[in-house]
Write an enzyme that holds these catalytic residues in place. Sequence first.
Site, short mmCIF file in Angstrom:
data_model
loop_
_atom_site.label_atom_id
_atom_site.label_comp_id
_atom_site.label_asym_id
_atom_site.label_seq_id
_atom_site.Cartn_x
_atom_site.Cartn_y
_atom_site.Cartn_z
N ASP A 1 -27.67 19.05 -4.48
CA ASP A 1 -27.86 17.82 -5.24
C ASP A 1 -28.85 16.92 -4.50
OD1 ASP A 1 -27.66 15.41 -6.60
OD2 ASP A 1 -25.65 14.96 -5.85
N HIS B 1 -24.35 18.13 -8.28
CA HIS B 1 -23.91 16.76 -8.50
C HIS B 1 -22.54 16.68 -9.18
CE1 HIS B 1 -25.03 12.56 -8.35
NE2 HIS B 1 -24.77 12.38 -9.64
N SER C 1 -20.63 9.99 -8.87
CA SER C 1 -21.98 9.48 -8.86
C SER C 1 -21.95 7.96 -8.62
CB SER C 1 -22.67 9.84 -10.18
OG SER C 1 -24.06 9.78 -10.06
#
Length: 514
Positions: free
Chosen positions: A443, A468, A204
């Site tokens: 995602d 994700h 991320s």
Amino acid sequence: MKSPMVALQWLPILMLIPVMPSTSVTAKGLRIPRLARLGGMNNPRVKPLGRISRNSASFAASSIYHNLQTFYYNQTLDHFNYRPDSFDMFQQRYVINSKYWGGANSNAPIFVYFGEEAPLENDFGDIGILAENAHRFKALQVYIEHRYYGKSIPFGSRNEAFKNASTLGYFNSAQALADYAELIIHVKEKFHVQRSPVIVVGASYGGMLASWFRLKYPHIALGALASSAPILYFTDITPAHAYVSIVTKDFREDSQSCHDTIKKSWTVIDKIASEPDGLSILSKKFETCKPLNNSSELKDYLAGIYMASAQYDAPPSYPVTMVCKSVDEPSFGNDILGRIFAGMVAYQGELPCYVNEPTKETETDVGWSWQTCADMVIPFGISNDSMFQPYPFDLNAYINDCKDEYGVPPRPHWVTTYFGGHDIKLILKRFGSNIIFSNGLRDPYSSGGVLQNISDSVVAITTVKGSHCLDVLATTKSDPQWLVAQRKEEVRIIRKWIRNYFSDLDACEKGEHH
């Protein structure tokens, strides 16, 4: 310190830690969904990058933690100035697992995990890619905490570090990358492994840092695995509504009727809220913890659930399907509100009450709030064709809101100025190498990711059903074959990088001898 109203507050961010997005609409606009790497399945307002339960992970926490050693490095406060206060130090935490390490004479690789917008503790059990592959490479594992999170706090205390814009001014991605560079060099000297190649991994926001690190510090890192890294989700590159467009697509593909019910529900909620005693009716219908003050309070909560469901739509639970099944087959009434309530309960589970339950602001809430008012300005808005009520992204309002909150404006174009982003294919093809950009296409943040191969060594690995940061999480017995294959491909590429490195090293050393 309140979280600035900057776009959805990361549904469970970075880097994440999934914090659930709160879709509050104020002068600031929508809160930016956190770049957390894991989604909270029992509480949409997951403490920073909430996390999915993965109790069946092959590398359970109990088998990992006793192999960890914690160290602290005297880190430089400001890497880019020569003012007297720039030379101040703070203690930066890093953790090493040497269980499978081949030793100083082996030239075995070093796997470095970049901490994101959260304390380091949860990374050890959640992030499986290091621990599960270290034995194959005889690798030394290193986890580094991001400045201003966990125990890596400048100025002696959190209160002082977050006191004002002057102390927060050292809190940005460029300083964090310089921290990682300095600390990796320190580790290599400490363990006498100057020839060992370094592979950096991030998820991320941490994935963004990993890819940028390879571009900025190629002399330190041989390669980078950037999982779910939306490095293109910035102004003038990715549309502000791209995130919610994928959320909408995920729900529509799962169930058109579910999508339609959710889309209609916002008007129904507003209509009831406008009637006499309407908020009391909604409070009773949704079993709120305290009476609703306005309809936005309820709508924000529901929007956060839908966004978290999409961002972390991972097997085996597949929360989008879980929510939609309950919306389409309601157990709390056949009306629209009954269906919406059923979907909420399916996601949250049976709780004493919902919506406005007491919450405690976490350090990630506070930290990510600052970061999105500094350099991480991710445009976030809602278009007319989504399943949510429209709300355009207003950069000027965003800037003014941050100025009101911190006394300084954000730099919305600094990330692309410093790291790049425009014409990414042309630029990285010319000077980039050894980066894996992995994305799950369910995602919503994949809309800002690199989704196509740029060169032989800057590659994109995408999975149609992926969510994700799923690829870097600890493996489970229920992992589908496509996820297993994705992880194997990533390891194959990293092994090739290392093999080529040693071939080049051998050639250079032979050349020196001549």
